[in-house]
Design a protein around this motif. Structure first.
Motif, mmCIF file in Angstrom:
data_model
loop_
_atom_site.group_PDB
_atom_site.id
_atom_site.type_symbol
_atom_site.label_atom_id
_atom_site.label_comp_id
_atom_site.label_asym_id
_atom_site.label_seq_id
_atom_site.Cartn_x
_atom_site.Cartn_y
_atom_site.Cartn_z
ATOM 1 N N CYS A 1 77.513 63.352 6.480
ATOM 2 C CA CYS A 1 76.247 64.166 7.001
ATOM 3 C C CYS A 1 75.055 63.773 6.648
ATOM 4 C CB CYS A 1 76.776 65.567 6.557
ATOM 5 S SG CYS A 1 76.775 65.954 4.902
ATOM 6 N N ARG A 2 74.209 64.257 7.602
ATOM 7 C CA ARG A 2 72.728 64.074 7.315
ATOM 8 C C ARG A 2 71.800 65.100 8.182
ATOM 9 N NH1 ARG A 2 70.205 58.640 10.157
ATOM 10 N NH2 ARG A 2 70.626 60.015 11.901
ATOM 11 N N GLU A 3 70.725 65.402 7.588
ATOM 12 C CA GLU A 3 69.953 66.345 7.931
ATOM 13 C C GLU A 3 70.649 67.781 8.258
ATOM 14 O OE1 GLU A 3 67.733 64.667 11.387
ATOM 15 O OE2 GLU A 3 66.794 63.240 9.995
ATOM 16 N N VAL A 4 71.386 68.027 7.163
ATOM 17 C CA VAL A 4 72.147 69.328 7.385
ATOM 18 C C VAL A 4 71.040 70.700 7.645
ATOM 19 C CG1 VAL A 4 74.041 70.701 6.241
ATOM 20 C CG2 VAL A 4 73.980 68.281 6.016
ATOM 21 N N PRO A 5 71.272 71.557 8.353
ATOM 22 C CA PRO A 5 70.618 72.497 8.385
ATOM 23 C C PRO A 5 71.229 73.663 7.223
ATOM 24 C CG PRO A 5 71.991 72.525 10.489
ATOM 25 C CD PRO A 5 72.230 71.268 9.619
ATOM 26 N N ARG A 6 70.394 74.538 7.091
ATOM 27 C CA ARG A 6 70.767 75.609 5.962
ATOM 28 C C ARG A 6 72.138 76.224 6.180
ATOM 29 N NH1 ARG A 6 69.495 80.098 2.739
ATOM 30 N NH2 ARG A 6 68.885 79.506 0.810
ATOM 31 N N GLU A 7 72.141 76.793 7.807
ATOM 32 C CA GLU A 7 73.156 77.367 8.077
ATOM 33 C C GLU A 7 74.349 76.670 8.206
ATOM 34 O OE1 GLU A 7 70.833 76.323 11.766
ATOM 35 O OE2 GLU A 7 70.421 76.760 9.533
ATOM 36 N N ARG A 8 74.543 75.260 8.109
ATOM 37 C CA ARG A 8 75.765 74.502 8.091
ATOM 38 C C ARG A 8 76.003 74.034 6.715
ATOM 39 N NH1 ARG A 8 76.795 72.016 12.944
ATOM 40 N NH2 ARG A 8 78.860 71.663 11.750
ATOM 41 N N VAL A 9 75.499 74.249 5.613
ATOM 42 C CA VAL A 9 75.846 73.753 4.340
ATOM 43 C C VAL A 9 77.117 73.956 4.200
ATOM 44 C CG1 VAL A 9 75.189 74.086 1.984
ATOM 45 C CG2 VAL A 9 73.334 73.399 3.555
ATOM 46 N N LYS A 10 77.524 75.161 4.486
ATOM 47 C CA LYS A 10 79.212 75.595 3.750
ATOM 48 C C LYS A 10 79.918 74.662 4.420
ATOM 49 C CE LYS A 10 79.435 79.195 7.324
ATOM 50 N NZ LYS A 10 78.424 78.948 8.097
ATOM 51 N N ASP A 11 79.624 74.023 5.764
ATOM 52 C CA ASP A 11 80.587 73.267 6.389
ATOM 53 C C ASP A 11 80.961 71.777 5.860
ATOM 54 O OD1 ASP A 11 81.047 75.469 8.174
ATOM 55 O OD2 ASP A 11 79.245 74.555 9.425
ATOM 56 N N VAL A 12 79.984 71.303 5.143
ATOM 57 C CA VAL A 12 79.993 70.003 4.343
ATOM 58 C C VAL A 12 80.282 70.197 2.979
ATOM 59 C CG1 VAL A 12 77.944 69.215 6.038
ATOM 60 C CG2 VAL A 12 77.463 69.749 3.418
ATOM 61 N N ILE A 13 80.643 71.221 2.618
ATOM 62 C CA ILE A 13 81.256 71.375 1.013
ATOM 63 C C ILE A 13 82.592 71.125 1.012
ATOM 64 C CG2 ILE A 13 81.130 72.584 -0.780
ATOM 65 C CD1 ILE A 13 78.494 73.790 -0.184
#
Length: 261
Positions: A123-135
């Protein structure tokens, strides 16, 4: 699900930790690696029969300093207006039960209990609302620090990057949501005596802000680790000490301090 990485009979594998009683935990061996769709093999081994390894082998460990106000205050530092990042190399990473080797160039090594976030996808340039999706999940960490070197050298590469300075483990908890992870008890003991006690809700910059901050600058890879800062109570370790980091809902990471050979 608790995902551990372990070795047995010279082989390294991932497994899902099953059971509740510490003396009855077993590993269901995973087919493949856990960052993609995987299956449980159904082949189970007692946890007591394996050696736990660092739960991931990160390409990079991105750590954030002074992210708890009381910790910044106890060391006489100002609270940063924006997240303050530094790196620990992959060679600093050790697992549960491994030895922390007291570096020969320091006389003041400290413990720092931290919640670690494990990244699950490129991931790169993760928007705040998508953070949960990259964890991918969460684990315990101990940001071992040569405090005298940190103060003397002004930058932190040697003070926080020496071999064995980044214990991680004992496994990754993948079943925890971001809201839960944002309010967990973090505690640390040395030889059974409590030294640190705090909650992740006390972070100045929450988990979302940290991942947004670093992903603005660089690509994160599956298995990369984000250290989220330490609560107050950091202090010295000596050779022979046993240090344990316990995080609510995750587990306990235990390591012993030895003299570097």
């Amino acid at each position: 699900m608790r995902i551990a990485r372990f070795s047995i009979d010279g082989n390294v594998a991932f497994g899902a930790v099953e059971g509740d009683r510490p003396d009855e935990l077993v590993l269901d061996i995973i087919k493949g690696i856990p960052f993609t769709d995987f299956e449980l093999s159904g082949t189970k081994v007692p946890l007591s029969k394996v050696r736990l390894l660092p739960p991931v082998l990160p390409n990079k460990v991105v750590a954030y300093g002074r992210n708890y106000a009381d910790h910044a205050k106890e060391l006489g530092n100002e609270v940063p207006d924006v997240p303050f990042a530094f790196f620990k190399p992959s060679t600093s990473v050790i697992g549960h039960g491994d030895e922390i080797q007291y570096p020969s160039f320091s006389a003041d090594v400290h413990h720092e209990a931290e919640l670690a976030v494990v990244i699950g996808r490129l991931c790169r340039e993760v928007p705040r609302e998508r953070v949960k999706d990259v964890i991918f999940g969460y684990t315990c960490a101990n940001d071992i620090t040569a405090r005298d070197v940190q103060k003397r050298e002004k930058q932190w590469a040697r003070a926080k990057g020496f071999d064995t300075s980044c214990p991680l483990g004992p496994w990754v908890e993948t079943g925890m949501d971001l809201e839960t992870a944002s309010d967990l008890t973090v505690q640390l003991t040395v030889n059974g005596e409590q030294r640190q006690l705090g909650r992740t809700s006390e972070m100045i910059h929450p988990i979302e802000d940290l991942i947004v901050n670093i992903s603005e600058a660089m690509t994160l890879l599956p298995g990369d680790v984000i250290l989220t800062g330490t609560p107050a109570g950091v202090g010295p370790l000596t050779v022979g000490d046993e240090v344990a980091v316990t995080i609510e809902g995750i587990g306990t990471l235990t390591n012993k301090v030895v003299k570097r050979g």
